[in-house]
Design a protein around this motif. Sequence first.
Motif, mmCIF file in Angstrom:
data_model
loop_
_atom_site.group_PDB
_atom_site.id
_atom_site.type_symbol
_atom_site.label_atom_id
_atom_site.label_comp_id
_atom_site.label_asym_id
_atom_site.label_seq_id
_atom_site.Cartn_x
_atom_site.Cartn_y
_atom_site.Cartn_z
ATOM 1 N N ASP A 232 78.356 -0.047 145.354
ATOM 2 C CA ASP A 232 78.510 -0.725 146.028
ATOM 3 C C ASP A 232 76.891 -1.603 146.783
ATOM 4 O OD1 ASP A 232 80.641 -1.999 146.729
ATOM 5 O OD2 ASP A 232 80.996 1.412 147.912
ATOM 6 N N LEU A 233 76.058 -0.442 146.483
ATOM 7 C CA LEU A 233 74.451 -1.639 146.742
ATOM 8 C C LEU A 233 74.388 -2.039 145.625
ATOM 9 C CD1 LEU A 233 72.927 2.091 148.232
ATOM 10 C CD2 LEU A 233 74.077 -0.264 149.295
ATOM 11 N N ILE A 234 74.245 -2.035 144.316
ATOM 12 C CA ILE A 234 73.853 -2.469 142.860
ATOM 13 C C ILE A 234 74.446 -3.564 143.492
ATOM 14 C CG2 ILE A 234 74.472 -2.163 140.629
ATOM 15 C CD1 ILE A 234 74.046 0.878 140.724
ATOM 16 N N LYS A 235 75.805 -3.611 143.312
ATOM 17 C CA LYS A 235 77.063 -5.384 143.372
ATOM 18 C C LYS A 235 76.026 -6.379 143.998
ATOM 19 C CE LYS A 235 79.748 -7.495 141.866
ATOM 20 N NZ LYS A 235 80.324 -7.900 140.066
ATOM 21 N N PHE A 236 75.761 -5.938 145.520
ATOM 22 C CA PHE A 236 75.404 -6.792 146.599
ATOM 23 C C PHE A 236 74.005 -7.074 145.372
ATOM 24 C CE2 PHE A 236 72.525 -7.659 149.805
ATOM 25 C CZ PHE A 236 73.141 -7.445 150.918
ATOM 26 N N LEU A 237 73.042 -6.304 145.352
ATOM 27 C CA LEU A 237 71.804 -6.519 144.405
ATOM 28 C C LEU A 237 72.163 -6.944 143.421
ATOM 29 C CD1 LEU A 237 69.571 -3.183 145.273
ATOM 30 C CD2 LEU A 237 69.709 -5.246 146.805
ATOM 31 N N GLU A 238 72.748 -7.494 142.748
ATOM 32 C CA GLU A 238 73.152 -7.821 141.654
ATOM 33 C C GLU A 238 73.754 -9.346 142.344
ATOM 34 O OE1 GLU A 238 75.152 -5.385 138.429
ATOM 35 O OE2 GLU A 238 76.638 -6.137 139.669
ATOM 36 N N ILE A 239 74.212 -10.061 143.385
ATOM 37 C CA ILE A 239 74.444 -11.010 143.771
ATOM 38 C C ILE A 239 73.230 -11.558 144.472
ATOM 39 C CG2 ILE A 239 75.430 -11.872 145.636
ATOM 40 C CD1 ILE A 239 78.050 -9.796 145.415
ATOM 41 N N VAL A 240 73.088 -10.577 145.492
ATOM 42 C CA VAL A 240 71.244 -11.568 145.459
ATOM 43 C C VAL A 240 70.254 -11.849 144.162
ATOM 44 C CG1 VAL A 240 69.227 -10.933 146.988
ATOM 45 C CG2 VAL A 240 71.264 -9.852 147.379
ATOM 46 N N PHE B 101 76.805 7.167 151.855
ATOM 47 C CA PHE B 101 76.082 7.985 152.809
ATOM 48 C C PHE B 101 75.796 8.819 153.971
ATOM 49 C CE2 PHE B 101 75.856 4.118 149.966
ATOM 50 C CZ PHE B 101 74.647 4.534 148.677
ATOM 51 N N SER B 102 76.946 8.145 154.514
ATOM 52 C CA SER B 102 76.962 8.570 155.988
ATOM 53 C C SER B 102 76.446 10.853 155.704
ATOM 54 C CB SER B 102 77.787 8.263 157.280
ATOM 55 O OG SER B 102 77.580 8.924 157.957
ATOM 56 N N TYR B 103 75.765 11.043 157.112
ATOM 57 C CA TYR B 103 75.322 12.301 156.891
ATOM 58 C C TYR B 103 77.246 13.242 157.805
ATOM 59 C CZ TYR B 103 71.394 13.077 155.129
ATOM 60 O OH TYR B 103 69.827 12.838 154.054
ATOM 61 N N SER B 104 77.893 11.850 158.818
ATOM 62 C CA SER B 104 78.516 12.562 159.142
ATOM 63 C C SER B 104 79.888 12.600 158.314
ATOM 64 C CB SER B 104 79.161 11.425 160.471
ATOM 65 O OG SER B 104 79.761 9.769 159.375
ATOM 66 N N ASN B 105 80.238 12.620 156.808
ATOM 67 C CA ASN B 105 80.705 12.371 155.959
ATOM 68 C C ASN B 105 80.543 13.587 155.389
ATOM 69 O OD1 ASN B 105 83.423 11.042 154.809
ATOM 70 N ND2 ASN B 105 82.057 10.730 153.138
ATOM 71 N N ARG B 106 81.131 14.182 155.367
ATOM 72 C CA ARG B 106 81.635 16.158 154.762
ATOM 73 C C ARG B 106 80.176 16.416 154.774
ATOM 74 N NH1 ARG B 106 84.284 12.983 151.193
ATOM 75 N NH2 ARG B 106 82.660 12.294 149.667
ATOM 76 N N GLY B 107 79.703 15.921 156.173
ATOM 77 C CA GLY B 107 78.330 17.149 155.986
ATOM 78 C C GLY B 107 76.884 16.274 155.253
ATOM 79 N N GLY B 108 77.264 15.120 155.151
ATOM 80 C CA GLY B 108 76.321 14.492 153.898
ATOM 81 C C GLY B 108 76.389 14.636 152.683
ATOM 82 N N GLY B 109 77.535 15.280 152.591
ATOM 83 C CA GLY B 109 78.129 15.745 150.995
ATOM 84 C C GLY B 109 78.884 14.690 150.716
ATOM 85 N N GLY B 110 78.694 13.249 150.540
ATOM 86 C CA GLY B 110 79.142 12.003 150.389
ATOM 87 C C GLY B 110 79.139 12.328 148.864
ATOM 88 N N ASN B 111 80.800 11.611 148.055
ATOM 89 C CA ASN B 111 79.294 11.234 146.319
ATOM 90 C C ASN B 111 78.556 9.708 146.259
ATOM 91 O OD1 ASN B 111 79.785 10.176 143.568
ATOM 92 N ND2 ASN B 111 81.648 10.609 143.632
ATOM 93 N N LEU B 112 77.469 9.834 146.554
ATOM 94 C CA LEU B 112 75.603 9.334 146.571
ATOM 95 C C LEU B 112 75.951 8.506 145.297
ATOM 96 C CD1 LEU B 112 73.014 11.538 147.654
ATOM 97 C CD2 LEU B 112 74.693 9.840 148.767
ATOM 98 N N ASP B 113 76.939 8.099 144.193
ATOM 99 C CA ASP B 113 76.906 7.573 142.682
ATOM 100 C C ASP B 113 78.147 6.820 143.026
ATOM 101 O OD1 ASP B 113 75.185 9.287 141.637
ATOM 102 O OD2 ASP B 113 76.717 10.646 140.050
ATOM 103 N N GLU B 114 78.945 6.996 143.879
ATOM 104 C CA GLU B 114 79.982 5.915 144.652
ATOM 105 C C GLU B 114 79.752 5.265 145.287
ATOM 106 O OE1 GLU B 114 83.939 4.260 143.827
ATOM 107 O OE2 GLU B 114 82.978 5.778 142.032
ATOM 108 N N GLY B 115 78.896 5.631 146.571
ATOM 109 C CA GLY B 115 77.857 4.636 147.265
ATOM 110 C C GLY B 115 77.144 3.014 146.448
ATOM 111 N N LEU B 116 76.273 4.013 145.446
ATOM 112 C CA LEU B 116 75.317 3.095 144.900
ATOM 113 C C LEU B 116 76.119 2.495 144.324
ATOM 114 C CD1 LEU B 116 73.327 5.934 142.593
ATOM 115 C CD2 LEU B 116 72.696 3.716 144.825
#
Length: 541
Positions: free
Chosen positions: A92-100, A75-90
């Motif tokens: 971990d967000l999904i797993k966190f919210l599943e646990i919540v 998600f970071s804009y400092s990573n490849r100028g903001g061109g990170g793999n958002l689906d990959e980052g999602l």
Amino acid sequence: MRAIDLYAGIGGWSLGLKLAGIEVVASYEWWQPAVDTHNGNFLGTVQPTDIRQLHMEDLPTDIDLVVGSPPCTEFSYSNRGGGGNLDEGLKDLIKFLEIVEHLKPRFWALENVPRVAQVLQRGLNDPFHPLYRFRQLKPRIEVIDFSDYGAPQSRRRCIAGNIPFDMIETYKHRLPRRTLGDVVDAIASDVEVTDPVWGCVLPARMMTECETEAALNAEELRMNRESKTYHPVYNNMAFPDSMDAPARTVTATCTRVSRESIIIDDGVGGYRRLSIRERACLQGFPITYQFYARSFSDKAKMVGNAIPPTFTYLIAQAALGIPADRFTTLAEAGIALTPPERVAPVTPPTTEGRTYPVGRSFRAALPGLRFKSGMRFELANARRKDGAWRVRFFFGPSVDIREIEMGRELLRQLRSSPLIKTLLMSTGVAFTAAEQTLQETTPDALQAAWTHRAQGVRPYEVADLLGELAAQVRRYLEAVPIDQQHAVIGYVMEAAAEGEVSDSIPGSKKLTINALAILSGLIVGAWFNTLPWHHQQCAVA
């Protein structure tokens, strides 16, 4: 209260929660050096865990608070100028919210880079987004600056959850605003060190991670200064960093020559980066904290990736319902902190590079030809079929950046002008002298010097040479009659238009205002880019 810490890192969450009196019953982290650091400071038995593979039935029950910092790389804009793999980052967000969703704690909080605020807001409101199924959690999503909450560092982060944000705001008047200078001065004490945030005290001989790097050499100093004060794209930064304000963001990856590195005066006429202890204190970790990694770079990474425990302590206080008039300050909460018995290994700081990769890139704006907001002349070594080193000119807003190709065709067009023809004759001696200087090297030799594989002329010397040559051309243009100066605008606009109507050229006003300097750069750039020098194969002995 009972809490679990997901994506625990080195313990930024756990430290703040425990200092407030919350029991952290389980922590989960995958990176071994971070696990070692977490265990070493809390005498724990955390094992490396892939949180994505956690089974809900293996989680502890009766949990009041779930916290964590899913990886921010994608998600970071400092990573490849903001061109990170958002689906990959999602994932971990999904797993966190599943646990919540599974544990249904009374409170929960997620920390990440500011961009995640937009991802969450969009996802929770879009029926076709993977995050939409968590909309019933109804998180409050804020982007805050940790320097407003006790950390000596300006660090903007997204905090999402159902924690009592309003109560945290009531604590702010009890949080002194600390600066980079406060941290550096405190750690520099050679007798007794008092933590500038947490108030605990250690004899200077017991302080760890205080090893400082050698001062930046001349080339590193130039690169740092250029990248901060004359970057070809981004806004300017102070150099050296101000000691009278909170530090800039402490990052996980920074080299001796990066734009992100915090650089300070070393007190003896040079400049240096920060020690691990200085970085850790800026991140809100007490001077007693130990970092169990086997390299300076791993320690810098673990510190830069952490969440400041100064803020997690506030979250814990708010979750416990502590009103502002009963709030225990950071200095009061940390006064009794002591180091763990096992001292972290000593890891010498990074030294200046002896050699760099053969294809090491170079990119620097030419002195005198820096126009802010993305408009710039730059010398770069982008690998192209017609040679390695080129001067390039970019202009226009970020959404429509254009380039004027500076080659034989542009040089031919310019030389067809009586004004330019006369100019080139009048400044011929300067151009000849510049070409003679370039004969002291070759494109390959310049690259070898840049990678420290050979001595000789270096790229910044060439950039300075071209910048000075352009300055001489500009002085000539400034001396010609006003009516001829007006013609200069026409030359610049014609080169920028490339067949378009001039009114449609992006940044046309700025091109007009800086026409004399831009034409100087175009002349020098086209001259340099077409020199036979580019085809030389070996340096002159």
